[in-house]
Motif scaffolding. Structure first.
Motif, PDB file in Angstrom:
ATOM      1  N   ASP A 198       0.824  -1.212   0.000  1.00 40.90           N
ATOM      2  CA  ASP A 198       0.000   0.000   0.000  1.00 40.90           C
ATOM      3  C   ASP A 198       0.861   1.265   0.000  1.00 40.90           C
ATOM      4  O   ASP A 198       0.577   2.236  -0.699  1.00 40.90           O
ATOM      5  CB  ASP A 198      -0.922  -0.010   1.222  1.00 40.90           C
ATOM      6  CG  ASP A 198      -2.352   0.334   0.869  1.00 40.90           C
ATOM      7  OD1 ASP A 198      -2.747   0.122  -0.297  1.00 40.90           O
ATOM      8  OD2 ASP A 198      -3.086   0.813   1.746  1.00 40.90           O
ATOM      9  N   GLN A 199       1.926   1.246   0.784  1.00 41.88           N
ATOM     10  CA  GLN A 199       2.814   2.404   0.886  1.00 41.88           C
ATOM     11  C   GLN A 199       3.541   2.671  -0.434  1.00 41.88           C
ATOM     12  O   GLN A 199       3.658   3.818  -0.872  1.00 41.88           O
ATOM     13  CB  GLN A 199       3.839   2.177   2.004  1.00 41.88           C
ATOM     14  CG  GLN A 199       4.756   3.357   2.271  1.00 41.88           C
ATOM     15  CD  GLN A 199       5.771   3.061   3.369  1.00 41.88           C
ATOM     16  OE1 GLN A 199       5.732   2.002   3.998  1.00 41.88           O
ATOM     17  NE2 GLN A 199       6.681   3.993   3.580  1.00 41.88           N
ATOM     18  N   ILE A 200       4.019   1.589  -1.067  1.00 43.66           N
ATOM     19  CA  ILE A 200       4.716   1.756  -2.352  1.00 43.66           C
ATOM     20  C   ILE A 200       3.759   2.301  -3.404  1.00 43.66           C
ATOM     21  O   ILE A 200       4.098   3.199  -4.171  1.00 43.66           O
ATOM     22  CB  ILE A 200       5.312   0.418  -2.835  1.00 43.66           C
ATOM     23  CG1 ILE A 200       6.344  -0.120  -1.832  1.00 43.66           C
ATOM     24  CG2 ILE A 200       5.978   0.591  -4.200  1.00 43.66           C
ATOM     25  CD1 ILE A 200       6.828  -1.516  -2.162  1.00 43.66           C
ATOM     26  N   SER A 210       2.759  -8.835  -5.642  1.00 41.09           N
ATOM     27  CA  SER A 210       3.762  -9.805  -5.204  1.00 41.09           C
ATOM     28  C   SER A 210       3.256 -11.211  -5.495  1.00 41.09           C
ATOM     29  O   SER A 210       2.064 -11.419  -5.769  1.00 41.09           O
ATOM     30  CB  SER A 210       4.038  -9.654  -3.705  1.00 41.09           C
ATOM     31  OG  SER A 210       2.952 -10.159  -2.939  1.00 41.09           O
ATOM     32  N   SER A 211       4.140 -12.182  -5.418  1.00 41.37           N
ATOM     33  CA  SER A 211       3.714 -13.569  -5.599  1.00 41.37           C
ATOM     34  C   SER A 211       2.618 -13.923  -4.611  1.00 41.37           C
ATOM     35  O   SER A 211       1.625 -14.588  -4.960  1.00 41.37           O
ATOM     36  CB  SER A 211       4.909 -14.519  -5.406  1.00 41.37           C
ATOM     37  OG  SER A 211       5.817 -14.415  -6.480  1.00 41.37           O
ATOM     38  N   ASN A 212       2.774 -13.477  -3.368  1.00 38.33           N
ATOM     39  CA  ASN A 212       1.800 -13.826  -2.333  1.00 38.33           C
ATOM     40  C   ASN A 212       0.483 -13.082  -2.491  1.00 38.33           C
ATOM     41  O   ASN A 212      -0.590 -13.655  -2.290  1.00 38.33           O
ATOM     42  CB  ASN A 212       2.387 -13.571  -0.940  1.00 38.33           C
ATOM     43  CG  ASN A 212       3.513 -14.527  -0.624  1.00 38.33           C
ATOM     44  OD1 ASN A 212       3.672 -15.558  -1.276  1.00 38.33           O
ATOM     45  ND2 ASN A 212       4.309 -14.200   0.377  1.00 38.33           N
ATOM     46  N   SER A 213       0.544 -11.805  -2.853  1.00 36.19           N
ATOM     47  CA  SER A 213      -0.707 -11.081  -3.051  1.00 36.19           C
ATOM     48  C   SER A 213      -1.462 -11.665  -4.239  1.00 36.19           C
ATOM     49  O   SER A 213      -2.694 -11.792  -4.207  1.00 36.19           O
ATOM     50  CB  SER A 213      -0.461  -9.577  -3.240  1.00 36.19           C
ATOM     51  OG  SER A 213       0.132  -9.265  -4.484  1.00 36.19           O
ATOM     52  N   SER A 229     -10.458  -5.605   0.885  1.00 33.34           N
ATOM     53  CA  SER A 229      -9.426  -5.076  -0.012  1.00 33.34           C
ATOM     54  C   SER A 229      -8.539  -4.054   0.684  1.00 33.34           C
ATOM     55  O   SER A 229      -7.527  -3.613   0.125  1.00 33.34           O
ATOM     56  CB  SER A 229     -10.086  -4.427  -1.237  1.00 33.34           C
ATOM     57  OG  SER A 229     -10.887  -3.331  -0.836  1.00 33.34           O
ATOM     58  N   LYS A 230      -8.867  -3.693   1.896  1.00 32.85           N
ATOM     59  CA  LYS A 230      -8.194  -2.606   2.601  1.00 32.85           C
ATOM     60  C   LYS A 230      -6.716  -2.925   2.871  1.00 32.85           C
ATOM     61  O   LYS A 230      -6.376  -3.949   3.466  1.00 32.85           O
ATOM     62  CB  LYS A 230      -8.906  -2.325   3.922  1.00 32.85           C
ATOM     63  CG  LYS A 230      -8.364  -1.121   4.670  1.00 32.85           C
ATOM     64  CD  LYS A 230      -9.168  -0.868   5.937  1.00 32.85           C
ATOM     65  CE  LYS A 230      -8.637   0.332   6.710  1.00 32.85           C
ATOM     66  NZ  LYS A 230      -9.406   0.561   7.945  1.00 32.85           N
ATOM     67  N   GLY A 231      -5.840  -2.041   2.421  1.00 29.09           N
ATOM     68  CA  GLY A 231      -4.417  -2.145   2.723  1.00 29.09           C
ATOM     69  C   GLY A 231      -3.671  -3.220   1.971  1.00 29.09           C
ATOM     70  O   GLY A 231      -2.524  -3.522   2.296  1.00 29.09           O
ATOM     71  N   LYS A 232      -4.289  -3.790   0.922  1.00 30.89           N
ATOM     72  CA  LYS A 232      -3.676  -4.934   0.260  1.00 30.89           C
ATOM     73  C   LYS A 232      -3.213  -4.639  -1.166  1.00 30.89           C
ATOM     74  O   LYS A 232      -2.704  -5.508  -1.848  1.00 30.89           O
ATOM     75  CB  LYS A 232      -4.664  -6.111   0.242  1.00 30.89           C
ATOM     76  CG  LYS A 232      -5.080  -6.544   1.644  1.00 30.89           C
ATOM     77  CD  LYS A 232      -6.163  -7.591   1.598  1.00 30.89           C
ATOM     78  CE  LYS A 232      -6.657  -7.929   3.012  1.00 30.89           C
ATOM     79  NZ  LYS A 232      -7.760  -8.916   2.987  1.00 30.89           N
TER      80      LYS A 232
END
Length: 241
Positions: A198-200, A210-213, A229-232
């Motif tokens: 989220d920060q990036i 990412s692979s995990n997301s 969906s918040k913060g992801k």
């Protein structure tokens, strides 16, 4: 009903899956996520990764018998490339009753398609031969690699300890090197990205996957799970491909 095949050496995936599959509403239908581990060598080489093809039977046999899974995810980005996404799906379904099977490579292609991006940055921990093959595969499937970088690590135990700050810095440098990137893919289930995506995205104003997301998003989508969906990251606001 979700199943997850996690590498013996992975320090990250299970924790991040709990984050990505979290829900906001108490009344949502609960998610069942059952893990098994598959043996793998800490020394990351193409040869060692391909050996997992012969080890699925043992890992999948530890999952509950006579259990119907909505989806099973195989948690290795590089091995899903080297063994083959279609072969992994066929192998998993030969051992387990699963409606859907996904891998990080399968999921990230679906995610990038859903985000409607083509020119991407690629950041990975792998040695160059695996990274190059993964970039080639993405290009073959229609994406442009505008910028690429790797931490050049060859031990999974080291990769799992790369700090989120180092990943953050790497992604920022990639965007500086190629200002017209439309998204960034951080490859490897061992890399810890859940707390920084989220920060990036806020800083760069482009999606970060990412692979995990990607695999969490795809497993939720395939199973019909209703998650927050918040913060992801922006990917989790995409519902269709």
């Amino acid at each position: 009903r979700m199943g997850l095949v996690v590498l013996e050496t992975d320090l990250t995936l299970e924790t991040e899956m709990r984050y990505y599959l979290s829900t906001e509403e108490k009344g949502e239908k609960p998610i069942s996520l059952i893990h098994t581990r598959i043996p793998c060598d800490d020394h990351v080489t193409a040869e060692n990764l391909k050996l997992m093809e012969t080890r699925f039977g043992g890992a999948l046999s530890l999952l509950p018998k006579n259990y119907e899974f909505d989806v099973i995810g195989y948690g290795c980005t590089s091995a899903s490339l080297l063994i083959g996404e279609a072969k992994i799906e066929k192998t998993v379904k030969s051992f387990v009753d699963a409606r859907h099977v996904t891998t990080p490579m399968t999921a990230v292609k679906r995610g990038l398609t859903a985000l409607k991006v083509k020119n991407i940055g690629y950041l990975a921990p792998y040695l160059s031969e695996i990274s190059q093959e993964m970039c080639d595969n993405l290009v073959l499937n229609g994406w442009k690699i505008g910028s690429a970088a790797t931490f050049a690590e060859n031990r999974d135990s080291v990769v799992g300890n790369i700090s989120p700050n180092s990943i953050f810095s790497g992604v920022i440098q990639m965007k500086k090197a190629c200002k017209d990137l439309e998204a960034i893919f951080v490859a490897c289930t061992s890399l810890k990205c859940s707390q920084i995506i989220d920060q990036i995205e806020s800083e760069l104003d482009i999606p970060v996957v990412s692979s995990n997301s990607a695999i969490a998003w795809d497993m939720a989508r395939l199973s019909g799970a209703n998650i927050s969906s918040k913060g992801k990251g922006r990917l989790f606001r995409c519902t269709t491909i």
